[in-house]
Motif scaffolding. Structure first.
Motif, PDB file in Angstrom:
ATOM      1  N   UNK A 235      32.505  69.042 -17.091  1.00 41.19           N
ATOM      2  CA  UNK A 235      32.592  69.726 -18.469  1.00 41.19           C
ATOM      3  C   UNK A 235      32.351  71.404 -18.038  1.00 41.19           C
ATOM      4  N   UNK A 236      31.653  71.697 -17.241  1.00 41.63           N
ATOM      5  CA  UNK A 236      31.251  72.862 -16.742  1.00 41.63           C
ATOM      6  C   UNK A 236      32.298  73.538 -15.705  1.00 41.63           C
ATOM      7  N   UNK A 237      32.798  72.535 -15.246  1.00 39.75           N
ATOM      8  CA  UNK A 237      33.886  72.931 -13.960  1.00 39.75           C
ATOM      9  C   UNK A 237      35.179  72.351 -14.277  1.00 39.75           C
ATOM     10  N   UNK A 238      35.996  72.825 -15.138  1.00 45.60           N
ATOM     11  CA  UNK A 238      37.453  72.470 -15.809  1.00 45.60           C
ATOM     12  C   UNK A 238      38.194  72.133 -14.378  1.00 45.60           C
ATOM     13  N   UNK A 239      38.106  72.836 -13.523  1.00 45.27           N
ATOM     14  CA  UNK A 239      38.900  72.666 -12.394  1.00 45.27           C
ATOM     15  C   UNK A 239      38.901  71.310 -11.586  1.00 45.27           C
ATOM     16  N   UNK A 240      37.714  70.530 -12.003  1.00 46.92           N
ATOM     17  CA  UNK A 240      37.696  69.371 -11.253  1.00 46.92           C
ATOM     18  C   UNK A 240      38.339  68.297 -12.198  1.00 46.92           C
ATOM     19  N   UNK A 241      38.891  68.643 -13.433  1.00 49.78           N
ATOM     20  CA  UNK A 241      39.347  67.520 -14.223  1.00 49.78           C
ATOM     21  C   UNK A 241      40.811  67.581 -13.798  1.00 49.78           C
ATOM     22  N   UNK A 242      41.221  66.450 -13.639  1.00 50.10           N
ATOM     23  CA  UNK A 242      42.658  66.149 -13.550  1.00 50.10           C
ATOM     24  C   UNK A 242      43.526  65.856 -14.881  1.00 50.10           C
ATOM     25  N   UNK A 243      44.502  66.130 -14.832  1.00 51.67           N
ATOM     26  CA  UNK A 243      45.358  65.625 -16.119  1.00 51.67           C
ATOM     27  C   UNK A 243      45.620  64.524 -16.440  1.00 51.67           C
ATOM     28  N   UNK A 244      45.199  63.736 -17.471  1.00 47.67           N
ATOM     29  CA  UNK A 244      45.300  62.340 -17.855  1.00 47.67           C
ATOM     30  C   UNK A 244      46.135  62.309 -18.904  1.00 47.67           C
ATOM     31  N   UNK A 245      47.183  61.208 -19.218  1.00 46.18           N
ATOM     32  CA  UNK A 245      47.611  60.972 -20.266  1.00 46.18           C
ATOM     33  C   UNK A 245      46.999  59.628 -20.543  1.00 46.18           C
ATOM     34  N   UNK A 246      46.459  59.461 -21.663  1.00 43.75           N
ATOM     35  CA  UNK A 246      45.488  58.424 -22.159  1.00 43.75           C
ATOM     36  C   UNK A 246      46.338  57.214 -22.364  1.00 43.75           C
TER      37      UNK A 246
END
Length: 408
Positions: A235-246
């Motif tokens: 949440x604090x580091x959005x660059x660690x989020x992958x793009x996910x299609x749920x």
């Protein structure tokens, strides 16, 4: 056993020595001072680059090998020598370990074998779904083996519920397992099913829960499975989020293009490998069948198949399409294997405990002594991705025909 997922993670030796793991830094903030200015005008204040520290915890895997004195003597006196008999036991254990690692890399590191799919009754049949904690109604007993001790973890508290049972059979249609005793009302719908060390296990520390290596569902994630990424909040580091299609639905070439476009726009990721279960690969092949044409010499010998008939890789826009049996049944992973920084941290690659001079120790003592010997195997490892945001994941792919088949 085939263990193809590991090839994406180059090994990197770390000095574990019983410590807390490997420290890493991640960049989360830029210098915002670059701006357009006029002659002799004020300039924006310079700000430092912002980094945060995380810790990559090393996970332990263990196994036991037990042999009676008689079986050792048999190997010595039979046509198969003692040395060959020992090699056979160790080699087969190595394959069993590889099978368990396959499971870990296809799950989120919680060591969850499946979810309980209904409130249990007085029956010894235990209904399960979502194998590896990957949502889905099919093949729930996929990672559960006959002879395992299993227990249920309360998802709300992380506590081990009462009653541990031994698996006496796994249903051939994948929907349930048969236990050696009824769990009654001790377990509840959607509990986490985890492996336990023994029938008398009462502590969560003696289970697989939160002890497994991290796999793709944890590494390539938007925070749904793992918001705290090795000590850093996604949440604090959005660059660690992958793009996910749920909720993907049917396999779509347009959605595939959209997915790689998003990855490129976010961090400049360049997808070079797609990973999916063979049943999902067949959905991709079906999309192309109507456009297949024959010309020249192929008119004389038309071929209705693809390289997938020999389990070879396909391509999608020059991106490798790889089918792997342990991947989530309704998932597709879009991987940038060159820039993501996939790593396999190894503190101990795997060995039999021999600090007392031998790998063998006598089984029991006093009234519990047995004329048998045990060897204890262990490793310290963890899988890691430095830049998860350069990858993507589809969940909920539909339309595929799944044949329930166990990896033997």
């Amino acid at each position: 056993n085939k263990f193809p997922l590991a090839e994406f993670f180059p090994k990197e030796t770390v000095d574990y020595k019983g410590g807390g793991g490997h420290v890493w830094n991640h960049h989360i903030g830029r210098n915002v001072s670059p701006m357009f200015t006029r002659e002799d005008s004020a300039m924006a204040e310079g700000t430092p680059q912002i980094h945060v520290k995380g810790r990559i915890d090393i996970r332990k895997m263990s196994a036991r090998l037990r042999m009676t004195a008689e079986s050792m003597d048999f190997y010595t006196s039979s046509e198969s020598s003692y040395a060959n008999g020992m090699a056979n036991e160790k080699n087969r254990l190595t394959k069993d370990i590889a099978f368990r690692k396959e499971f870990a890399l296809a799950s989120d590191g919680r060591g969850i074998l499946a979810l309980l799919s209904d409130d249990p009754s007085t029956s010894t049949d235990v209904d399960v779904d979502s194998p590896g904690n990957v949502a889905g109604a099919n093949f729930g007993n996929r990672f559960i083996q006959k002879g395992m001790y299993i227990g249920a973890v309360n998802p709300a508290t992380g506590a081990l519920r009462a009653t541990v049972v031994k698996v006496s059979a796994v249903n051939s249609d994948g929907t349930d397992v048969t236990a050696d005793a009824s769990v009654g009302s001790a377990w509840a719908d959607n509990d986490y099913i985890v492996q336990c060390a023994a029938s008398g296990t009462t502590s969560i520390l003696d289970t697989s829960y939160e002890a497994a290596f991290w796999g793709l569902p944890a590494l390539i994630d938007d925070g749904t499975n793992r918001d705290l990424y090795f000590g850093i909040s996604r949440t604090d580091a959005p660059s660690l989020k992958s793009y996910v299609v749920a909720s993907t639905g049917a396999f779509s070439l347009d959605l595939a293009q959209r997915t790689v476009d998003v990855v490129d726009q976010k961090l400049g990721g360049a997808i070079d490998v797609l990973v999916m279960h063979p049943s999902v690969r067949r959905e991709y092949i079906k999309l192309l069948n109507a456009d297949r044409r024959y010309s020249g010499s192929s008119l004389l010998r038309p071929d209705g198949g693809t390289t997938a008939m020999k389990q070879g890789d396909l391509t999608l826009g020059e991106v490798t399409v790889k089918a792997i049996r342990s991947i989530g049944l309704a998932q597709v992973y879009f991987l940038d294997t060159k820039q993501s920084g996939f790593k396999h941290y190894v503190g101990e690659v795997g060995k039999f405990e021999d600090r007392d001079g031998s790998i063998w120790s006598r089984d029991g003592s006093g009234s519990s002594a047995r004329h048998a010997f045990e060897a204890l195997w262990y490793s310290y490892e963890q899988f890691f991705c430095e830049n998860p945001g350069m990858n993507a994941r589809w969940d909920g792919v539909t339309g595929q025909t799944l044949v329930v088949v166990r990896a033997e």
